[in-house]
Design a protein around this motif. Structure first.
Motif, PDB file in Angstrom:
ATOM      1  N   MET A   1       0.835  -1.184   0.000  1.00  0.00           N
ATOM      2  CA  MET A   1       0.000   0.000   0.000  1.00  0.00           C
ATOM      3  C   MET A   1       0.867   1.229   0.000  1.00  0.00           C
ATOM      4  SD  MET A   1      -3.090  -0.876   2.508  1.00  0.00           S
ATOM      5  CE  MET A   1      -2.143  -2.007   3.461  1.00  0.00           C
ATOM      6  N   PRO A   2       0.385   2.288  -0.653  1.00  0.00           N
ATOM      7  CA  PRO A   2       1.234   3.465  -0.770  1.00  0.00           C
ATOM      8  C   PRO A   2       1.533   4.093   0.561  1.00  0.00           C
ATOM      9  CG  PRO A   2      -0.586   3.520  -2.344  1.00  0.00           C
ATOM     10  CD  PRO A   2      -0.854   2.407  -1.400  1.00  0.00           C
ATOM     11  N   ASN A   3       2.709   4.760   0.670  1.00  0.00           N
ATOM     12  CA  ASN A   3       3.096   5.409   1.914  1.00  0.00           C
ATOM     13  C   ASN A   3       2.505   6.794   2.069  1.00  0.00           C
ATOM     14  OD1 ASN A   3       4.776   3.300   2.742  1.00  0.00           O
ATOM     15  ND2 ASN A   3       6.434   4.033   1.444  1.00  0.00           N
ATOM     16  N   ASP A   4       1.959   7.376   0.964  1.00  0.00           N
ATOM     17  CA  ASP A   4       1.553   8.774   0.998  1.00  0.00           C
ATOM     18  C   ASP A   4       0.044   8.949   1.006  1.00  0.00           C
ATOM     19  OD1 ASP A   4       1.207   7.804  -1.509  1.00  0.00           O
ATOM     20  OD2 ASP A   4       2.047   9.547  -2.544  1.00  0.00           O
ATOM     21  N   ILE A   5      -0.679   8.040   1.672  1.00  0.00           N
ATOM     22  CA  ILE A   5      -2.122   8.163   1.786  1.00  0.00           C
ATOM     23  C   ILE A   5      -2.456   9.423   2.569  1.00  0.00           C
ATOM     24  CG2 ILE A   5      -4.202   7.134   2.765  1.00  0.00           C
ATOM     25  CD1 ILE A   5      -2.915   4.402   2.279  1.00  0.00           C
ATOM     26  N   LYS A   6      -3.443  10.172   2.079  1.00  0.00           N
ATOM     27  CA  LYS A   6      -3.839  11.420   2.723  1.00  0.00           C
ATOM     28  C   LYS A   6      -5.339  11.412   2.960  1.00  0.00           C
ATOM     29  CE  LYS A   6      -0.283  13.948   0.126  1.00  0.00           C
ATOM     30  NZ  LYS A   6       0.109  12.808  -0.711  1.00  0.00           N
ATOM     31  N   ILE A   7      -5.798  12.317   3.819  1.00  0.00           N
ATOM     32  CA  ILE A   7      -7.218  12.437   4.077  1.00  0.00           C
ATOM     33  C   ILE A   7      -7.975  12.676   2.777  1.00  0.00           C
ATOM     34  CG2 ILE A   7      -8.959  14.001   5.067  1.00  0.00           C
ATOM     35  CD1 ILE A   7      -7.927  12.177   7.120  1.00  0.00           C
ATOM     36  N   ALA A   8      -7.394  13.460   1.879  1.00  0.00           N
ATOM     37  CA  ALA A   8      -8.070  13.793   0.627  1.00  0.00           C
ATOM     38  C   ALA A   8      -8.332  12.558  -0.229  1.00  0.00           C
ATOM     39  CB  ALA A   8      -7.243  14.803  -0.165  1.00  0.00           C
TER      40      ALA A   8
ATOM     41  N   GLY B   1     -12.229  17.304  13.039  1.00  0.00           N
ATOM     42  CA  GLY B   1     -11.976  15.950  13.522  1.00  0.00           C
ATOM     43  C   GLY B   1     -11.326  15.036  12.515  1.00  0.00           C
ATOM     44  N   GLU B   2     -11.102  15.519  11.282  1.00  0.00           N
ATOM     45  CA  GLU B   2     -10.590  14.609  10.267  1.00  0.00           C
ATOM     46  C   GLU B   2      -9.174  14.131  10.569  1.00  0.00           C
ATOM     47  OE1 GLU B   2      -9.160  17.861   6.872  1.00  0.00           O
ATOM     48  OE2 GLU B   2     -11.037  16.754   6.644  1.00  0.00           O
ATOM     49  N   ASP B   3      -8.326  14.995  11.110  1.00  0.00           N
ATOM     50  CA  ASP B   3      -6.976  14.568  11.477  1.00  0.00           C
ATOM     51  C   ASP B   3      -7.025  13.524  12.582  1.00  0.00           C
ATOM     52  OD1 ASP B   3      -5.801  16.196   9.611  1.00  0.00           O
ATOM     53  OD2 ASP B   3      -5.422  17.836  11.011  1.00  0.00           O
ATOM     54  N   ARG B   4      -7.965  13.721  13.513  1.00  0.00           N
ATOM     55  CA  ARG B   4      -8.120  12.753  14.606  1.00  0.00           C
ATOM     56  C   ARG B   4      -8.578  11.411  14.041  1.00  0.00           C
ATOM     57  NH1 ARG B   4      -6.198  10.892  18.666  1.00  0.00           N
ATOM     58  NH2 ARG B   4      -7.265  10.756  20.653  1.00  0.00           N
ATOM     59  N   ALA B   5      -9.482  11.457  13.078  1.00  0.00           N
ATOM     60  CA  ALA B   5      -9.964  10.225  12.460  1.00  0.00           C
ATOM     61  C   ALA B   5      -8.814   9.492  11.774  1.00  0.00           C
ATOM     62  CB  ALA B   5     -11.074  10.538  11.457  1.00  0.00           C
ATOM     63  N   PHE B   6      -7.965  10.247  11.094  1.00  0.00           N
ATOM     64  CA  PHE B   6      -6.839   9.624  10.405  1.00  0.00           C
ATOM     65  C   PHE B   6      -5.870   9.001  11.409  1.00  0.00           C
ATOM     66  CE2 PHE B   6      -2.861   9.595   7.930  1.00  0.00           C
ATOM     67  CZ  PHE B   6      -3.310   8.920   6.813  1.00  0.00           C
ATOM     68  N   GLY B   7      -5.647   9.688  12.541  1.00  0.00           N
ATOM     69  CA  GLY B   7      -4.773   9.133  13.569  1.00  0.00           C
ATOM     70  C   GLY B   7      -5.322   7.845  14.146  1.00  0.00           C
ATOM     71  N   ILE B   8      -6.637   7.787  14.362  1.00  0.00           N
ATOM     72  CA  ILE B   8      -7.264   6.567  14.872  1.00  0.00           C
ATOM     73  C   ILE B   8      -7.145   5.459  13.841  1.00  0.00           C
ATOM     74  CG2 ILE B   8      -9.473   5.539  15.552  1.00  0.00           C
ATOM     75  CD1 ILE B   8     -10.200   8.327  16.687  1.00  0.00           C
ATOM     76  N   ARG B   9      -7.355   5.817  12.581  1.00  0.00           N
ATOM     77  CA  ARG B   9      -7.189   4.838  11.513  1.00  0.00           C
ATOM     78  C   ARG B   9      -5.785   4.231  11.560  1.00  0.00           C
ATOM     79  NH1 ARG B   9      -3.173   4.977   7.331  1.00  0.00           N
ATOM     80  NH2 ARG B   9      -3.845   3.561   5.688  1.00  0.00           N
TER      81      ARG B   9
END
Length: 241
Positions: free
Chosen positions: A1-8, A18-26
């Motif tokens: 899987m790619p290393n550069d996955i982003k929220i976008a 909360g999107e950064d928090r969601a990404f951290g939980i992910r």
């Protein structure tokens, strides 16, 4: 899987604070799955995850959607979210699909490959070489990702956007299977195999690259041990090393 996955990359994630928090939980849930601390089939209770991270269920749901998009979590209506539990038959189907698709991608990539593409492949191989010499869970996860990136780059160079999307799903599912059931504790996606495949591509020998890929995929699948695994409870997996 790619290393550069982003929220976008996840259009269903709400554009809120909360999107950064969601990404951290992910990221933390993903690590727990890859590290085998969360076994296949473990229920990911939204309320419990929200309590552990002190966030709303909406944020938790966004994190679980990201994992579902990657094939690491499955959601069932009226039941909730669970760590994906690929059966031996599903694992075979994943690798059978790759045997069908990747030789065709190799043929196309061999016709299209240029100096910039070759440099990108060599960069991937250099990253793998560095990670092979490292130890620990984080290095193992990174090696799995780097290995998957090689195959995704092959799909990108081939220039077929539809097959590239198929490969993104197949690589994600393969990474889960490898992380859960690989005997060696590494990606099992042989680094030397990648080097041989690249040489064939550089020579524009798509047929040889395709044969090497099939052998390579056989090697990956042959390293799997598809016995059932026991993992920790959700709370223990996320609050202890």
């Amino acid at each position: 899987m790619p290393n550069d996955i982003k929220i976008a990359d996840y259009p269903f994630v709400p554009a809120t604070a909360g999107e950064d928090r969601a990404f951290g939980i992910r990221e933390q849930l993903r690590d727990a799955i890859i590290d085998r601390r969360l076994a296949p089939g473990t229920k990911l209770n939204e309320a419990e995850v929200g309590e552990l991270f002190s966030v709303s269920r909406t944020v938790v749901r966004a994190a679980l959607q990201m994992l579902s998009f990657e094939g690491l979590v499955r959601t069932e209506r009226n039941r909730g979210a669970f760590v994906a539990n690929p059966s031996p038959e599903e694992a075979r189907q994943v690798f059978d699909s790759r045997r069908l698709i990747e030789p065709a991608l190799a043929m196309a990539a061999a016709e299209r490959i240029g100096p910039t593409d070759i440099a990108a492949f060599r960069d991937r191989l250099a990253q793998e070489s560095e990670l092979i010499s490292e130890r620990g869970a984080s290095a193992r996860r990174a090696e799995i990702r780097a290995s998957g990136d090689f195959h995704l780059l092959l799909a990108e160079v081939a220039g077929n956007a539809i097959l590239q999307r198929f490969m993104e799903e197949l690589v994600a599912r393969s990474s889960l299977v490898i992380a859960l059931y690989g005997r060696t504790g590494a990606s099992s996606c042989g680094h030397s195999d990648h080097g041989s495949i690249l040489k064939a591509l550089e020579s524009r020998d798509g047929a040889l690259a395709g044969r090497l890929l099939v052998h390579h995929i056989d090697h990956i699948e042959g390293d799997l041990d598809l016995r059932s695994l026991e993992g920790r409870a959700l709370r223990d997996a996320l609050t202890s090393p």
